[in-house]
Design a protein around this motif. Structure first.
Motif, PDB file in Angstrom:
ATOM      1  N   ILE A  78      80.500  24.565 -77.180  1.00  0.00           N
ATOM      2  CA  ILE A  78      81.833  24.058 -77.522  1.00  0.00           C
ATOM      3  C   ILE A  78      81.954  23.850 -79.033  1.00  0.00           C
ATOM      4  CG2 ILE A  78      83.366  22.045 -77.326  1.00  0.00           C
ATOM      5  CD1 ILE A  78      82.261  21.720 -74.428  1.00  0.00           C
ATOM      6  N   MET A  79      80.936  23.224 -79.628  1.00  0.00           N
ATOM      7  CA  MET A  79      81.023  22.841 -81.040  1.00  0.00           C
ATOM      8  C   MET A  79      80.862  23.997 -82.007  1.00  0.00           C
ATOM      9  SD  MET A  79      79.071  19.134 -81.191  1.00  0.00           S
ATOM     10  CE  MET A  79      77.524  19.739 -80.486  1.00  0.00           C
ATOM     11  N   LYS A  80      79.970  24.923 -81.729  1.00  0.00           N
ATOM     12  CA  LYS A  80      79.715  26.006 -82.686  1.00  0.00           C
ATOM     13  C   LYS A  80      80.951  26.861 -82.959  1.00  0.00           C
ATOM     14  CE  LYS A  80      74.704  26.305 -82.303  1.00  0.00           C
ATOM     15  NZ  LYS A  80      73.563  27.148 -81.896  1.00  0.00           N
ATOM     16  N   PRO A  81      81.704  27.270 -81.920  1.00  0.00           N
ATOM     17  CA  PRO A  81      82.935  28.025 -82.227  1.00  0.00           C
ATOM     18  C   PRO A  81      83.969  27.184 -82.976  1.00  0.00           C
ATOM     19  CG  PRO A  81      82.306  28.329 -79.928  1.00  0.00           C
ATOM     20  CD  PRO A  81      81.421  27.260 -80.483  1.00  0.00           C
ATOM     21  N   GLN A  82      84.037  25.901 -82.668  1.00  0.00           N
ATOM     22  CA  GLN A  82      84.967  25.027 -83.387  1.00  0.00           C
ATOM     23  C   GLN A  82      84.615  25.011 -84.871  1.00  0.00           C
ATOM     24  OE1 GLN A  82      85.055  21.059 -81.767  1.00  0.00           O
ATOM     25  NE2 GLN A  82      85.701  21.757 -79.748  1.00  0.00           N
ATOM     26  N   LEU A  83      83.342  24.853 -85.164  1.00  0.00           N
ATOM     27  CA  LEU A  83      82.902  24.759 -86.556  1.00  0.00           C
ATOM     28  C   LEU A  83      83.259  26.026 -87.327  1.00  0.00           C
ATOM     29  CD1 LEU A  83      81.428  23.175 -88.750  1.00  0.00           C
ATOM     30  CD2 LEU A  83      79.284  24.162 -87.909  1.00  0.00           C
ATOM     31  N   LYS A  84      83.129  27.173 -86.700  1.00  0.00           N
ATOM     32  CA  LYS A  84      83.441  28.443 -87.360  1.00  0.00           C
ATOM     33  C   LYS A  84      84.918  28.559 -87.717  1.00  0.00           C
ATOM     34  CE  LYS A  84      79.714  31.081 -85.267  1.00  0.00           C
ATOM     35  NZ  LYS A  84      79.349  32.104 -84.283  1.00  0.00           N
ATOM     36  N   ARG A  85      85.780  27.870 -86.986  1.00  0.00           N
ATOM     37  CA  ARG A  85      87.226  28.000 -87.181  1.00  0.00           C
ATOM     38  C   ARG A  85      87.814  26.950 -88.117  1.00  0.00           C
ATOM     39  NH1 ARG A  85      90.322  30.947 -84.362  1.00  0.00           N
ATOM     40  NH2 ARG A  85      91.963  29.385 -84.136  1.00  0.00           N
ATOM     41  N   ILE A  86      87.081  25.930 -88.435  1.00  0.00           N
ATOM     42  CA  ILE A  86      87.634  24.837 -89.246  1.00  0.00           C
ATOM     43  C   ILE A  86      87.811  25.280 -90.689  1.00  0.00           C
ATOM     44  CG2 ILE A  86      87.210  22.523 -90.186  1.00  0.00           C
ATOM     45  CD1 ILE A  86      85.847  21.827 -87.550  1.00  0.00           C
ATOM     46  N   GLU A  87      89.036  25.114 -91.202  1.00  0.00           N
ATOM     47  CA  GLU A  87      89.338  25.447 -92.595  1.00  0.00           C
ATOM     48  C   GLU A  87      89.868  24.250 -93.369  1.00  0.00           C
ATOM     49  OE1 GLU A  87      91.982  28.778 -92.830  1.00  0.00           O
ATOM     50  OE2 GLU A  87      90.571  30.121 -91.832  1.00  0.00           O
ATOM     51  N   ASN A  88      90.772  23.504 -92.776  1.00  0.00           N
ATOM     52  CA  ASN A  88      91.483  22.456 -93.502  1.00  0.00           C
ATOM     53  C   ASN A  88      90.985  21.045 -93.239  1.00  0.00           C
ATOM     54  OD1 ASN A  88      93.255  24.265 -94.760  1.00  0.00           O
ATOM     55  ND2 ASN A  88      94.533  24.364 -92.937  1.00  0.00           N
ATOM     56  N   TYR A  89      89.882  20.909 -92.556  1.00  0.00           N
ATOM     57  CA  TYR A  89      89.367  19.587 -92.184  1.00  0.00           C
ATOM     58  C   TYR A  89      87.873  19.511 -92.521  1.00  0.00           C
ATOM     59  CZ  TYR A  89      93.768  19.572 -89.678  1.00  0.00           C
ATOM     60  OH  TYR A  89      95.090  19.640 -89.356  1.00  0.00           O
ATOM     61  N   PRO A  90      87.527  19.490 -93.811  1.00  0.00           N
ATOM     62  CA  PRO A  90      86.116  19.527 -94.200  1.00  0.00           C
ATOM     63  C   PRO A  90      85.310  18.343 -93.668  1.00  0.00           C
ATOM     64  CG  PRO A  90      87.508  19.072 -96.105  1.00  0.00           C
ATOM     65  CD  PRO A  90      88.425  19.435 -94.972  1.00  0.00           C
ATOM     66  N   GLU A  91      85.959  17.178 -93.544  1.00  0.00           N
ATOM     67  CA  GLU A  91      85.244  16.013 -93.034  1.00  0.00           C
ATOM     68  C   GLU A  91      84.868  16.204 -91.568  1.00  0.00           C
ATOM     69  OE1 GLU A  91      89.482  15.818 -92.288  1.00  0.00           O
ATOM     70  OE2 GLU A  91      88.427  16.081 -94.185  1.00  0.00           O
ATOM     71  N   VAL A  92      85.728  16.857 -90.803  1.00  0.00           N
ATOM     72  CA  VAL A  92      85.424  17.155 -89.395  1.00  0.00           C
ATOM     73  C   VAL A  92      84.317  18.203 -89.336  1.00  0.00           C
ATOM     74  CG1 VAL A  92      86.337  18.076 -87.224  1.00  0.00           C
ATOM     75  CG2 VAL A  92      87.751  16.545 -88.623  1.00  0.00           C
ATOM     76  N   ALA A  93      84.418  19.222 -90.180  1.00  0.00           N
ATOM     77  CA  ALA A  93      83.394  20.268 -90.196  1.00  0.00           C
ATOM     78  C   ALA A  93      82.018  19.689 -90.535  1.00  0.00           C
ATOM     79  CB  ALA A  93      83.772  21.361 -91.199  1.00  0.00           C
ATOM     80  N   GLN A  94      81.987  18.809 -91.508  1.00  0.00           N
ATOM     81  CA  GLN A  94      80.712  18.211 -91.920  1.00  0.00           C
ATOM     82  C   GLN A  94      80.093  17.408 -90.781  1.00  0.00           C
ATOM     83  OE1 GLN A  94      81.057  15.525 -95.251  1.00  0.00           O
ATOM     84  NE2 GLN A  94      78.853  15.342 -95.485  1.00  0.00           N
ATOM     85  N   ARG A  95      80.896  16.610 -90.115  1.00  0.00           N
ATOM     86  CA  ARG A  95      80.370  15.774 -89.023  1.00  0.00           C
ATOM     87  C   ARG A  95      79.980  16.619 -87.818  1.00  0.00           C
ATOM     88  NH1 ARG A  95      77.291  13.336 -86.666  1.00  0.00           N
ATOM     89  NH2 ARG A  95      77.566  11.342 -85.635  1.00  0.00           N
ATOM     90  N   LEU A  96      80.780  17.638 -87.528  1.00  0.00           N
ATOM     91  CA  LEU A  96      80.466  18.543 -86.422  1.00  0.00           C
ATOM     92  C   LEU A  96      79.165  19.294 -86.688  1.00  0.00           C
ATOM     93  CD1 LEU A  96      81.870  19.161 -83.753  1.00  0.00           C
ATOM     94  CD2 LEU A  96      83.054  21.042 -84.892  1.00  0.00           C
ATOM     95  N   ASP A  97      78.984  19.755 -87.914  1.00  0.00           N
ATOM     96  CA  ASP A  97      77.748  20.438 -88.285  1.00  0.00           C
ATOM     97  C   ASP A  97      76.541  19.503 -88.124  1.00  0.00           C
ATOM     98  OD1 ASP A  97      76.317  22.742 -89.407  1.00  0.00           O
ATOM     99  OD2 ASP A  97      76.023  21.447 -91.157  1.00  0.00           O
TER     100      ASP A  97
END
Length: 170
Positions: free
Chosen positions: A27-46
């Motif tokens: 679930i998380m890996k595809p989400q992370l690949k698509r995140i562009e405008n939410y760096p704080e979400v990307a960082q926490r998801l990673d």
């Protein structure tokens, strides 16, 4: 309840948790690949993806200590359903919000699974497993808390981007 029944319940729960964590990654890996405008979400998801990898290792260590393996079939089935769930949100104009809601629910589901496994571990005398299970629970609760604490900010940013004509792409 005879000890073998508790052992069977514990092993089944561990295998389910292993599959659940593989589902979380799918679930998380595809989400992370698509995140562009939410760096704080990307960082926490990673960061949580890395935590999840560690959770899987802990579960495998506990299963190994019981001379058990994870269930490849459960892992594959739940990974597939996780991938389909992640794919389903990609067509939504508010994908970041849907992902945030689903991730919050899933993190709490995972926490509940670990709370239950801790009770079974205690009841069955599997004290050696408690440290790893508690570590997994702590990480899941921390991620759920982060999602809870940041939902308003993510929603506000989504609205702000939409108001200025941005696609608000995840």
């Amino acid at each position: 309840m005879p000890g073998t029944d508790i052992r069977d319940i514990f092993v089944a729960g561990l295998k389910n948790a292993h599959a659940m964590e593989n589902q979380a990654l799918s679930i998380m890996k595809p989400q992370l690949k698509r995140i562009e405008n939410y760096p704080e979400v990307a960082q926490r998801l990673d960061a949580h993806i890395r935590e999840t990898d560690g959770q899987i290792v802990r579960l495998e260590e506990i299963l190994d200590s019981l001379n058990e393996d994870n269930s490849t079939l459960k892992d594959m089935a739940l990974s597939f359903t996780g991938s389909m769930a992640a794919l389903g949100h990609t067509v939504a104009g508010d994908e970041i919000l849907k992902n945030s809601f689903a991730n919050f629910a899933f993190e709490n589901y995972e926490a509940a699974a670990y709370k239950s496994l801790l009770v079974v571990a205690e009841a069955g005398g599997y004290g050696a497993a408690v440290t790893g299970l508690q570590a997994n629970l702590t990480e899941e609760l921390a991620m759920a808390e982060w999602l809870n604490d940041n939902l308003a900010a993510v929603t506000a940013k989504f609205l702000s981007l939409r108001q200025v004509g941005e696609t608000a792409k995840v």
